[in-house]
Enzyme design. Structure first.
Site, PDB file in Angstrom:
ATOM      1  N   LYS A  41       0.860  -1.193   0.000  1.00  0.00           N
ATOM      2  CA  LYS A  41       0.000   0.000   0.000  1.00  0.00           C
ATOM      3  C   LYS A  41       0.888   1.233   0.000  1.00  0.00           C
ATOM      4  CE  LYS A  41      -4.037   1.954   2.435  1.00  0.00           C
ATOM      5  NZ  LYS A  41      -4.965   1.805   3.586  1.00  0.00           N
ATOM      6  N   SER A  67      -9.886   1.831   2.325  1.00  0.00           N
ATOM      7  CA  SER A  67      -8.962   2.546   1.476  1.00  0.00           C
ATOM      8  C   SER A  67      -7.917   1.647   0.798  1.00  0.00           C
ATOM      9  CB  SER A  67      -8.251   3.622   2.285  1.00  0.00           C
ATOM     10  OG  SER A  67      -7.453   3.030   3.287  1.00  0.00           O
ATOM     11  N   SER A  71     -10.229  -0.291   6.686  1.00  0.00           N
ATOM     12  CA  SER A  71      -9.594  -0.232   5.361  1.00  0.00           C
ATOM     13  C   SER A  71      -8.856  -1.476   4.900  1.00  0.00           C
ATOM     14  CB  SER A  71      -8.632   0.950   5.306  1.00  0.00           C
ATOM     15  OG  SER A  71      -9.352   2.109   5.026  1.00  0.00           O
TER      16      SER A  71
HETATM   17  N1  GLN Z   1     -13.548   3.974   5.359  1.00  0.00           N
HETATM   18  C1  GLN Z   1     -13.041   4.551   6.559  1.00  0.00           C
HETATM   19  C2  GLN Z   1     -12.791   6.036   6.355  1.00  0.00           C
HETATM   20  O1  GLN Z   1     -13.152   6.527   5.351  1.00  0.00           O
HETATM   21  C3  GLN Z   1     -11.832   3.807   7.034  1.00  0.00           C
HETATM   22  C4  GLN Z   1     -10.566   4.236   6.437  1.00  0.00           C
HETATM   23  C5  GLN Z   1      -9.372   3.443   6.950  1.00  0.00           C
HETATM   24  O2  GLN Z   1      -9.508   2.454   7.657  1.00  0.00           O
HETATM   25  N2  GLN Z   1      -8.195   3.930   6.616  1.00  0.00           N
HETATM   26  O3  GLN Z   1     -12.293   6.685   7.185  1.00  0.00           O
END
Ligand code: GLN
Length: 493
Positions: free
Chosen positions: A87, A162, A186
């Protein structure tokens, strides 16, 4: 008779352990395997867009180093020659690490993240940088400042986020393993949407040194894989104490892979009733219930539990995560770090123009929200209240885990959505994290395993949550489930 084409078409779906064995037994060189993976990724990623960077020279250099080590008779590491997609919010020395943001489009860190050091020590191949929502803020990769990644199962749909690039890369067979990060879901949500496995470790299990921070009290780095054994192996490799991350725990790392055991007799599964009352898609609900029935048939028993405070989890997460993000992202000001605008008159306009040009709309929205909840007058009303609520949610989880070994639930209320379907509706996107954010607020681990497909042939994943340090139990439950199901063996056309 097996032909070369058969072998080539099977290679993308080979497990990490089998790849390592092929190299160790000299059935194939690391270089040849990496060339084959590169070929597959280069031809198929045009449609999917999982990668931000895929540097052939760097990849083949690493592979040749593994081959040379073997030729010298030296012992190979646990992931020797195995491609691992990274990532793009994890620092790799000398390689562009952009966090999917224009503000860092030419940032080359002078050091490796702790997990990258661990991968190198295990002789793994760092196989490209993969896409994410900008600074990991999002659930679809539509907030990436670079491009949108597509779901390998259906290119009209998002891969989740994400860590959408990580999940898509593993689902598409570009690499058997990937690293992601999970601040509010995410790793787990894209794993669910792409039909692969993902694990968010306990807070403190994996060092975040070299992870570009989003919300430091919630962030964890974790593995993606297509089978439980590989997931266990990668977790084992990246776990462990690191003095450079103050939250890193000095707790021994179990041999997760060796200790896998699929015996579920005596195990109690908690079914949090609020997680099933959420506005779930009926297909997701049906597949989750079928998976629970499967676990019961393997000897587990179920009890209903209640997590009444979960209704506050999203609000609590949004306040705490944006507050921390506003502070963490203050360093990108065009002076210390990040893009510097050339249309400036004075210091103040240098800061504001650089940040306005560098950050995308979702990141700007969260910085403003986070700055607001920390400001005088709002601090007590929002930030402090959210911290108190977080503590109550923790206590409620502690109490629930006195009655069950693990909790099982859906991961995302729905399977993948169409690209563009909800881009203008951030509140609905935030609400879709309802089943994942609590694990981060509480600090406990969570694993997602594929449990079937919707009528539209989109994957759905089962979430398994456990108390702090229960990664082995989560892996064992998943292993038992994997041994009697074949969802994880399916792959996109
Ligand atoms: N979808 C969540 C957000 O938008 C989680 C993001 C994450 O875990 N980095 O914050």
């Amino acid at each position: 008779m097996e032909t070369d084409t058969d072998r080539d078409s099977e290679l993308p779906w080979t497990s990490a352990r089998a790849l390592r064995d092929k190299i160790q037994n000299k059935e194939s060189s690391a270089e040849d395997l990496c060339r084959a993976f590169l070929h597959h990724a280069q031809s198929k990623d045009k449609d999917i867009g999982a990668f931000l960077e895929l540097n052939e020279t760097h990849i083949l250099d690493q592979a040749r180093a593994v081959d040379a080590k073997l030729a010298r008779g030296q012992e190979l590491g646990a992931l020797a020659g195995v491609p691992v997609a990274i990532k793009d919010n994890l620092c790799v020395s000398g390689e562009i690490t952009s966090a999917g943001s224009k503000i860092l489009s030419d940032f080359r860190p002078p050091y490796d993240a702790h997990v990258i050091e661990k991968l190198r020590a295990a002789d793994a191949i760092l196989f490209g940088k993969v896409n994410l929502d900008e600074f990991a803020m999002g659930s679809s990769t539509e907030n990436s400042g670079r491009h949108i990644t597509k779901n390998p199962w259906n290119l009209d749909y998002v891969p989740g986020g994400s860590s959408g690039g990580s999940a898509a890369a593993v689902a598409a067979g570009f690499a058997p393993l990937a690293l992601g990060s999970d601040t509010g879901g995410s790793i787990r949500q894209p794993a669910s949407l792409c039909g692969v496995m993902g694990l968010k470790p306990s807070y403190g299990r994996v060092s975040r040194y070299g992870l570009l921070a989003f919300a430091s009290s919630l962030d964890q780095v974790g593995p993606f894989a297509r089978n439980v054994e590989d997931l266990a192996l990668l977790l084992e490799v990246i776990s462990g104490h690191d003095a450079r991350d103050m939250s890193s725990a000095n707790t021994a790392v179990p041999n997760y892979l060796q200790n896998l055991n699929g015996d579920l007799s005596g195990l109690t599964l908690g079914l949090p009733k609020e997680y099933f009352e959420a506005t779930l898609d009926p297909e997701v609900l049906a597949l989750t219930k079928a998976a629970i029935a499967k676990l019961e048939s393997l000897g587990a028993t179920t009890i209903d539990i209640s997590l009444a405070l979960n209704k506050y989890a999203i609000a609590c997460y949004q306040i705490i995560s944006t507050a921390e993000a506003s502070s963490n992202l203050a360093r990108y000001d065009g002076v210390h770090y990040g893009h510097r605008s050339d249309k400036v008159d004075d210091l103040l306009s240098l800061y504001s123009r650089s940040r306005t040009e560098g950050f995308g709309p979702e990141v700007q929205r969260r910085i403003m929200l986070g700055t607001f909840v920390l400001s005088t007058g709002s601090y007590d009303a929002y930030y402090l209240k959210a911290q108190k609520t977080r503590q109550l949610i923790r206590l409620e989880y502690d109490k629930a885990f006195r009655h069950c070994d693990v909790m099982v639930s859906p991961t995302s209320p729905f399977a993948a959505i169409k690209i563009g379907e909800k881009v203008d509706d951030p509140l609905t996107m935030y609400a879709s994290d309802a089943l994942t954010v609590s694990a981060n607020l509480v600090g406990v681990p969570g694993l997602v395993i594929p449990c079937g497909f919707s009528k539209e042939k989109l994957p759905v994943g089962l979430q398994i949550l456990g108390p702090h340090w229960s990664e082995q139990t989560l892996l064992n439950v998943a292993h038992a489930y994997q041994s009697v199901t074949d969802h994880h063996t399916k792959h996109p056309e």
